[in-house]
Motif scaffolding. Structure first.
Motif, PDB file in Angstrom:
ATOM      1  N   ALA A  51       0.562  -1.105   0.050  1.00  0.00           N
ATOM      2  CA  ALA A  51      -0.080   0.249  -0.065  1.00  0.00           C
ATOM      3  C   ALA A  51       0.756   1.315  -0.070  1.00  0.00           C
ATOM      4  O   ALA A  51       0.370   2.271  -0.538  1.00  0.00           O
ATOM      5  CB  ALA A  51      -0.934  -0.065   1.401  1.00  0.00           C
ATOM      6  N   VAL A  52       2.010   1.259   0.585  1.00  0.00           N
ATOM      7  CA  VAL A  52       2.751   2.320   0.816  1.00  0.00           C
ATOM      8  C   VAL A  52       3.238   2.775  -0.775  1.00  0.00           C
ATOM      9  O   VAL A  52       3.383   3.707  -1.125  1.00  0.00           O
ATOM     10  CB  VAL A  52       4.219   2.150   1.825  1.00  0.00           C
ATOM     11  CG1 VAL A  52       5.224   3.169   1.386  1.00  0.00           C
ATOM     12  CG2 VAL A  52       3.593   2.136   3.319  1.00  0.00           C
ATOM     13  N   SER A  53       3.510   1.568  -1.244  1.00  0.00           N
ATOM     14  CA  SER A  53       4.205   1.762  -2.671  1.00  0.00           C
ATOM     15  C   SER A  53       3.175   2.567  -3.548  1.00  0.00           C
ATOM     16  O   SER A  53       3.462   3.317  -4.393  1.00  0.00           O
ATOM     17  CB  SER A  53       4.475   0.514  -3.313  1.00  0.00           C
ATOM     18  OG  SER A  53       5.431  -0.167  -2.886  1.00  0.00           O
ATOM     19  N   TYR A  54       1.744   2.083  -3.507  1.00  0.00           N
ATOM     20  CA  TYR A  54       0.855   2.523  -4.258  1.00  0.00           C
ATOM     21  C   TYR A  54       0.678   4.229  -3.970  1.00  0.00           C
ATOM     22  O   TYR A  54       0.631   4.946  -4.747  1.00  0.00           O
ATOM     23  CB  TYR A  54      -0.537   1.965  -3.880  1.00  0.00           C
ATOM     24  CG  TYR A  54      -0.516   0.711  -4.880  1.00  0.00           C
ATOM     25  CD1 TYR A  54       0.285  -0.244  -4.751  1.00  0.00           C
ATOM     26  CD2 TYR A  54      -1.888   0.346  -5.535  1.00  0.00           C
ATOM     27  CE1 TYR A  54       0.074  -1.551  -5.933  1.00  0.00           C
ATOM     28  CE2 TYR A  54      -2.375  -0.536  -6.332  1.00  0.00           C
ATOM     29  CZ  TYR A  54      -1.123  -1.623  -6.466  1.00  0.00           C
ATOM     30  OH  TYR A  54      -1.434  -2.706  -6.973  1.00  0.00           O
ATOM     31  N   CYS A  55       0.759   4.261  -2.800  1.00  0.00           N
ATOM     32  CA  CYS A  55       0.512   5.829  -2.124  1.00  0.00           C
ATOM     33  C   CYS A  55       1.881   6.515  -2.660  1.00  0.00           C
ATOM     34  O   CYS A  55       1.470   7.807  -3.252  1.00  0.00           O
ATOM     35  CB  CYS A  55       0.621   5.771  -0.574  1.00  0.00           C
ATOM     36  SG  CYS A  55      -1.195   5.155  -0.019  1.00  0.00           S
ATOM     37  N   ASP A  57       3.741   6.180  -5.033  1.00  0.00           N
ATOM     38  CA  ASP A  57       3.742   6.177  -6.782  1.00  0.00           C
ATOM     39  C   ASP A  57       2.925   7.457  -6.972  1.00  0.00           C
ATOM     40  O   ASP A  57       3.069   8.276  -7.886  1.00  0.00           O
ATOM     41  CB  ASP A  57       3.201   4.893  -7.399  1.00  0.00           C
ATOM     42  CG  ASP A  57       4.369   3.921  -7.245  1.00  0.00           C
ATOM     43  OD1 ASP A  57       5.566   4.274  -6.900  1.00  0.00           O
ATOM     44  OD2 ASP A  57       3.962   2.708  -7.627  1.00  0.00           O
ATOM     45  N   ARG A  58       1.883   7.661  -6.437  1.00  0.00           N
ATOM     46  CA  ARG A  58       0.779   8.811  -6.552  1.00  0.00           C
ATOM     47  C   ARG A  58       1.468  10.090  -6.025  1.00  0.00           C
ATOM     48  O   ARG A  58       1.246  11.034  -6.533  1.00  0.00           O
ATOM     49  CB  ARG A  58      -0.518   8.567  -6.114  1.00  0.00           C
ATOM     50  CG  ARG A  58      -1.147   7.341  -6.918  1.00  0.00           C
ATOM     51  CD  ARG A  58      -2.410   6.978  -6.733  1.00  0.00           C
ATOM     52  NE  ARG A  58      -3.046   5.728  -7.372  1.00  0.00           N
ATOM     53  CZ  ARG A  58      -3.529   4.720  -6.809  1.00  0.00           C
ATOM     54  NH1 ARG A  58      -3.686   4.907  -5.445  1.00  0.00           N
ATOM     55  NH2 ARG A  58      -3.880   3.574  -7.275  1.00  0.00           N
ATOM     56  N   TYR A  59       1.840   9.844  -4.803  1.00  0.00           N
ATOM     57  CA  TYR A  59       2.242  11.306  -3.959  1.00  0.00           C
ATOM     58  C   TYR A  59       3.668  10.992  -3.381  1.00  0.00           C
ATOM     59  O   TYR A  59       3.887  10.631  -2.145  1.00  0.00           O
ATOM     60  CB  TYR A  59       1.240  11.519  -2.817  1.00  0.00           C
ATOM     61  CG  TYR A  59      -0.396  11.645  -3.372  1.00  0.00           C
ATOM     62  CD1 TYR A  59      -0.694  12.555  -4.153  1.00  0.00           C
ATOM     63  CD2 TYR A  59      -1.271  10.643  -3.248  1.00  0.00           C
ATOM     64  CE1 TYR A  59      -2.013  12.873  -4.486  1.00  0.00           C
ATOM     65  CE2 TYR A  59      -2.410  10.703  -3.928  1.00  0.00           C
ATOM     66  CZ  TYR A  59      -2.676  11.777  -4.308  1.00  0.00           C
ATOM     67  OH  TYR A  59      -4.143  11.768  -4.809  1.00  0.00           O
TER      68      TYR A  59
END
Length: 134
Positions: A51-55, A57-59
């Motif tokens: 989930a940290v990776s997804y966040c 990547d966006r921010y």
């Protein structure tokens, strides 16, 4: 949303997207997720790392306050999912000079290890390349 309870439900792309959407660009929610990233329970930290990776990547700016702690966490020799996500995330971050020495050392350790995964080695090479650019 209770992020930890959501992480405990399942390890899936859909669940990770749900958590990342909930966190968005909210620093306090991201802080809660990062606390879970450093959790002692592997299953929780692994799912949080995704989930940290997804966040991030966006921010990408959300990750900045945690760069030093993430590098220090590599000293604990975390499980491969944590190592992989950490070096993947760090390859896109400006690493403060005070943490660069330890990060370079860890990256070379990963490159020299016969047991390390290809992904960790590849991300480590990118980090080393980025740190040599001035």
């Amino acid at each position: 949303m209770n992020i930890k309870q959501q992480l405990e439900k399942e390890h899936s792309k859909a669940n990770t997207n749900l958590i990342a959407a909930y966190i968005g660009n909210d620093k306090s929610r991201f802080k809660e997720l990062m606390q879970l990233f450093f959790d002692e329970e592997y299953r929780i930290s692994q799912r949080a790392a995704h989930a940290v990776s997804y966040c991030a990547d966006r921010y990408p700016g959300l990750l900045t306050p945690y760069v030093g702690k993430m590098i220090a966490n590599l000293e604990k020799n975390p499980e491969v999912a944590i190592r992989r996500n950490t070096v993947r995330l760090l390859q896109n971050q400006n690493v403060p000079e005070e943490f660069q020495g330890l990060l370079v050392e860890k990256c070379f350790d990963y490159l020299l290890s016969a047991k390390e995964t290809i992904a960790v080695k590849a991300f480590s090479m990118t980090i080393l390349h980025n740190l040599t650019k001035v």
